[in-house]
Design an enzyme around this catalytic site. Structure first.
Site, mmCIF file in Angstrom:
data_model
loop_
_atom_site.group_PDB
_atom_site.id
_atom_site.type_symbol
_atom_site.label_atom_id
_atom_site.label_comp_id
_atom_site.label_asym_id
_atom_site.label_seq_id
_atom_site.Cartn_x
_atom_site.Cartn_y
_atom_site.Cartn_z
ATOM 1 N N VAL A 108 -12.680 -13.079 -6.850
ATOM 2 C CA VAL A 108 -12.666 -14.516 -7.160
ATOM 3 C C VAL A 108 -13.806 -15.180 -6.393
ATOM 4 O O VAL A 108 -13.727 -15.403 -5.183
ATOM 5 C CB VAL A 108 -11.320 -15.158 -6.773
ATOM 6 N N GLY A 110 -16.573 -14.057 -5.298
ATOM 7 C CA GLY A 110 -17.250 -13.273 -4.274
ATOM 8 C C GLY A 110 -16.452 -13.124 -2.992
ATOM 9 O O GLY A 110 -15.407 -13.744 -2.794
ATOM 10 N N ASN A 133 -1.317 -14.276 -6.909
ATOM 11 C CA ASN A 133 -1.146 -14.041 -5.476
ATOM 12 C C ASN A 133 0.176 -14.550 -4.922
ATOM 13 O O ASN A 133 0.654 -14.062 -3.887
ATOM 14 C CB ASN A 133 -2.281 -14.714 -4.692
ATOM 15 N N PRO A 203 -8.045 -9.271 -12.728
ATOM 16 C CA PRO A 203 -7.378 -8.481 -13.766
ATOM 17 C C PRO A 203 -5.860 -8.671 -13.665
ATOM 18 O O PRO A 203 -5.312 -8.775 -12.563
ATOM 19 C CB PRO A 203 -7.781 -7.044 -13.431
ATOM 20 N N HIS A 233 -4.507 1.723 -7.204
ATOM 21 C CA HIS A 233 -3.092 1.792 -7.557
ATOM 22 C C HIS A 233 -2.488 3.163 -7.267
ATOM 23 O O HIS A 233 -1.320 3.392 -7.575
ATOM 24 C CB HIS A 233 -2.902 1.435 -9.033
ATOM 25 N N THR A 234 -3.273 4.050 -6.660
ATOM 26 C CA THR A 234 -2.690 5.306 -6.211
ATOM 27 C C THR A 234 -1.878 5.097 -4.946
ATOM 28 O O THR A 234 -1.195 6.009 -4.473
ATOM 29 C CB THR A 234 -3.759 6.384 -5.989
ATOM 30 N N THR A 274 3.415 9.071 -5.285
ATOM 31 C CA THR A 274 3.067 9.190 -3.855
ATOM 32 C C THR A 274 2.465 7.865 -3.396
ATOM 33 O O THR A 274 1.269 7.789 -3.117
ATOM 34 C CB THR A 274 2.076 10.341 -3.622
ATOM 35 N N ASP A 279 -4.513 9.502 -3.100
ATOM 36 C CA ASP A 279 -4.768 10.789 -3.741
ATOM 37 C C ASP A 279 -5.061 10.569 -5.225
ATOM 38 O O ASP A 279 -5.293 9.432 -5.663
ATOM 39 C CB ASP A 279 -3.576 11.734 -3.543
#
Length: 358
Positions: A108, A110, A133, A203, A233-234, A274, A279
């Site tokens: 947003v 920068g 948020n 996004p 998102h891992t 996980t 990962d």
């Protein structure tokens, strides 16, 4: 004869004077030697003196060398890392939250620390309470602690809150098992924030692939960089209230809504199997059509993005390298033109006008 006697007398006087000088020197030498032997009986006078002088000189040179080699940046990095590591040790989930906080700041307008500004009732509404948020972004207190640690540990070094966000995100990636990368300091903090920008630029979990590509392209990211950054998102979780909105989730994941759909609901759904380890499992889940969010699973709906997902699911090293490079690029997104910038003394509020440009 008198002349010779006079010369003989003068010679004898000089000899006597010389002998007296030798006696004084010997007595003084012996006294000094005995005194030093009482302090250091195992050393001779000359050896003791040389040893002491050499030792002191070496210590002074070593201290001087260490001081000259100390980097202000190293002090900053160490101070932030200590706070971040402690926070993640206390709550493993915090690592993912700090990565996300940095992303939501930079995406947003920068990397300007805008997301850290608290609302001021009746006069200022920032990004924290914007829908993406609100009751979702977290880790503000860790950034505040890291800022204070820098101030306490590295005096006379001015470091922006935006810099601390970038360092904290990198340290979180490493702490959770990802690859380290370099952080260049020098960002500055905005004296404003963008409530609407957070709503329109970030996004969203319901964004289709076309919308996502457009949003990332607007920030000058390639499709590959977009898929790499999705790898954040891992690690981490999504709120139950997000899962309970069918527009946000992958139907094939067969998630059940077991919470009351309220904005304040904080029940959590892990984003992959996980959630506290950085990962490639997230990409493996996508390849099995088991991504949690709709916006994640659609990455397999296009031949180009699907091929990148498969690459990352097959090779952690490629993923880690691409993710690190994309994070560096994201961390260098500049603030909007014309925005007043400063280095905030307290991350949650702008400086008084008198120090706005410090």
């Amino acid at each position: 004869m008198a002349f010779r006697a006079s010369h003989l007398s003068l010679a004898l006087s000089l000899v006597a004077l010389a002998l007296a000088g030798v006696a004084i020197y010997r007595n003084t030498y012996e006294a000094m030697n005995m005194g030093l032997q009482k302090l250091s009986p195992n050393f001779e006078l000359s050896e003791s003196a040389v040893s002491i002088l050499t030792l002191n000189n070496n210590v002074d040179q070593q201290n001087s060398h260490e001081l000259s080699q100390q980097s202000p940046e190293s002090c900053v990095f160490s101070a932030v890392r200590g706070v971040v590591d402690s926070a993640i040790d206390t709550e493993r989930r915090m690592g993912a939250s700090l990565i996300r906080l940095h992303f939501h700041d930079c995406f947003v307008d920068g990397c300007d620390g805008g997301i850290l500004l608290d609302d001021i009732a009746g006069s200022f509404q920032g990004e924290q309470t914007s829908p993406p948020n609100d009751n979702s972004a977290r880790g503000y207190e860790v950034i505040a602690q890291a800022k204070q640690s820098v101030k306490d540990t590295c005096p006379n070094i001015s470091v922006s809150c935006a810099d601390i966000l970038a360092i904290a995100a990198r340290d979180s990636v490493v702490k959770l098992g990802g690859q380290t990368y370099n952080i260049a300091l020098g960002r500055r903090d905005a004296r404003t924030a963008n409530f609407t920008g957070a709503l329109t630029q970030l996004p969203a979990p319901f964004d289709n692939l076309t919308v996502q590509i457009t949003k990332f392209s607007d920030k000058n990211f390639t499709v590959r960089e977009m898929v790499a950054l999705a790898g954040a998102h891992t690690v981490g979780f999504t709120r139950c209230v997000t899962v309970c909105n069918s527009n946000n989730v992958n139907p094939a994941a067969s998630l059940s809504c077991n919470c009351s759909v309220t904005q304040n609901n904080t029940n959590l759904q892990q984003l992959d199997t996980t959630p506290t380890v950085f990962d490639k499992v997230y990409y493996e889940d996508l390849n099995r059509n088991q991504g949690i969010l709709f916006s994640d699973q659609v990455l397999t709906g296009n031949t180009t993005t699907a091929a990148i997902v498969t690459t990352y699911s097959n090779d952690s090293n490629v993923l880690f390298g691409d993710f690190a490079a994309a994070m560096i690029k994201m961390g260098n997104l500049p603030p909007s033109q014309g925005v007043q910038l400063e280095i905030r003394d307290v991350c949650s509020r702008v400086n008084p006008s008198s120090v706005a440009s410090m």
